[in-house]
Design a protein around this motif. Structure first.
Motif, PDB file in Angstrom:
ATOM      1  N   UNK A  69     -20.091  10.779 -19.544  1.00 29.55           N
ATOM      2  CA  UNK A  69     -21.277  10.991 -19.264  1.00 29.55           C
ATOM      3  C   UNK A  69     -21.644  12.419 -19.335  1.00 29.55           C
ATOM      4  N   UNK A  70     -23.075  12.501 -20.185  1.00 34.27           N
ATOM      5  CA  UNK A  70     -23.474  13.948 -20.397  1.00 34.27           C
ATOM      6  C   UNK A  70     -23.756  14.344 -19.038  1.00 34.27           C
ATOM      7  N   UNK A  71     -23.633  15.326 -18.357  1.00 34.57           N
ATOM      8  CA  UNK A  71     -23.981  16.121 -17.273  1.00 34.57           C
ATOM      9  C   UNK A  71     -24.888  17.206 -17.817  1.00 34.57           C
ATOM     10  N   UNK A  72     -25.282  17.441 -18.794  1.00 31.42           N
ATOM     11  CA  UNK A  72     -25.878  18.610 -19.520  1.00 31.42           C
ATOM     12  C   UNK A  72     -25.214  19.044 -20.511  1.00 31.42           C
ATOM     13  N   UNK A  73     -25.842  19.180 -21.633  1.00 29.87           N
ATOM     14  CA  UNK A  73     -25.558  19.902 -22.895  1.00 29.87           C
ATOM     15  C   UNK A  73     -26.585  20.828 -23.434  1.00 29.87           C
ATOM     16  N   UNK A  74     -26.550  21.570 -24.406  1.00 30.23           N
ATOM     17  CA  UNK A  74     -27.475  22.576 -24.830  1.00 30.23           C
ATOM     18  C   UNK A  74     -28.689  21.738 -25.381  1.00 30.23           C
ATOM     19  N   UNK A  75     -28.446  20.400 -25.836  1.00 30.30           N
ATOM     20  CA  UNK A  75     -29.352  19.621 -26.139  1.00 30.30           C
ATOM     21  C   UNK A  75     -30.179  18.533 -25.418  1.00 30.30           C
ATOM     22  N   UNK A  76     -29.429  17.919 -24.523  1.00 30.91           N
ATOM     23  CA  UNK A  76     -29.736  17.036 -23.583  1.00 30.91           C
ATOM     24  C   UNK A  76     -29.481  16.869 -22.139  1.00 30.91           C
ATOM     25  N   UNK A  77     -30.234  16.452 -21.391  1.00 31.39           N
ATOM     26  CA  UNK A  77     -29.732  16.470 -20.011  1.00 31.39           C
ATOM     27  C   UNK A  77     -30.281  14.843 -19.480  1.00 31.39           C
ATOM     28  N   UNK A  78     -29.582  13.736 -19.897  1.00 28.23           N
ATOM     29  CA  UNK A  78     -30.252  12.559 -19.645  1.00 28.23           C
ATOM     30  C   UNK A  78     -30.152  11.891 -18.188  1.00 28.23           C
TER      31      UNK A  78
END
Ligand code: CP
Ligand code: NVA
Length: 288
Positions: free
Chosen positions: A76-85
């Motif tokens: 699960x993406x917990x924040x990247x430089x591109x997205x914070x779903x």
């Protein structure tokens, strides 16, 4: 695995996992060999033999893709430089709640919960959301979700701080398919016209600290104020959202702590939405 600081995402996730009967291990950049002394490939290969899921906050979005590619368990993406779903899930839940209870009730009340049975497909379409700020991970997650859900989106960014072309293309396709309006502009007043929600975020995201002086200069005129909402013609009942952490330059105290602001309801909803994601991916194992 968090390679950057976090208050909301970390605490929401750890407490949600506990509520679901699991146990979370917090692995910070100082704790494990997070791509520093060992490749991400080796790290995720080992970790995914030992845990049921991985929540990862990373720098480059490519790191999330590497983790997802080689992990045997959900990532699960917990924040990247591109997205914070997971942030946008909380924002959508907040908008859904406010569509049912505009006066921000105590949502812990059972009476309110029964009303939440109304599907978000009835409460979200047609809402008009204005972004005033950086073309960053938060607005990019809004762009890949809100037009798809039938919401109108206006995005004002200063010259040089536009969203990524690929993200814009997705938003344009989704807006076309759902018949919604999508506006990109450098004029905050144009963006907030008719808005139900005005949304912003820090002008200096994590990892951009050295650019702070230049960014503060480039974002002059982008601070969200009551005057901006009035002159731009936001709807009388407009609300203010911000993912937090917040700095005073992007929104005045007057707006941030006003009855227009729903930022703390939004922050609380990080927990319930992350719990829903964990339930779907790790408990029900539904990947759609
Ligand atoms: N909104 C948000 O992601 O906050 P944290 O950085 O504190 O997790
Ligand atoms: N855009 C911000 C969001 C923080 C939750 C950052 O990436 O630092």
């Amino acid at each position: 695995m968090f390679s950057k600081r976090s208050t909301r995402t970390r605490v929401a996730t750890e407490t949600a996992i506990t509520h679901l009967g699991g146990r979370a291990l917090f692995l910070g950049a100082q704790d494990i060999q997070l791509g520093v002394n060992e490749t991400l490939y080796d790290t995720v290969h080992v970790l995914s033999t030992m845990v049921d899921g991985i929540m990862a906050r990373v720098g480059p979005h490519a790191d999330i893709e590497t983790l997802a590619k080689y992990s045997r368990v959900p990532v699960i993406n917990a924040l990247s430089d591109q997205f914070h779903p997971t942030q946008i899930l909380a924002d959508l839940l907040t908008m859904h709640e406010l569509a049912i209870h505009p006066s921000q009730p105590d949502v812990a009340g059972t009476e309110q919960y029964s009303a939440h049975r109304m599907a978000p497909s009835k409460t979200l379409p047609g809402l008009r959301v204005a972004w005033v700020g950086d073309g960053n991970n938060i607005v990019q997650s809004m762009l890949v979700s809100m037009p798809k859900l039938g919401m109108h989106l206006s995005v004002a960014t200063p010259p040089g701080y536009a969203v990524a072309d690929a993200v814009l293309r997705t938003a344009e396709e989704d807006a076309k398919a759902s018949g919604t309006e999508l506006l990109l502009t450098h004029d905050p007043l144009e963006a907030v016209r008719g808005a139900d929600y005005i949304v912003t975020d820090t002008w200096v995201s994590m990892g951009q600290e050295e650019e702070k002086a230049r960014r503060l200069a480039d974002f002059a005129g982008y601070q969200v104020t009551f005057d901006m909402a009035k002159r731009g013609g936001a709807k009388p009942g407009w609300k203010f959202m911000h993912c937090l952490p917040r700095k005073p330059e992007e929104v005045t105290d007057e707006v941030f702590y006003s009855d227009k602001s729903v930022v703390f309801q939004e922050a609380e909803n990080r927990k319930w939405t992350i719990m829903a994601v964990l339930d779907a991916l790790l408990v029900r194992k539904s990947y759609d």
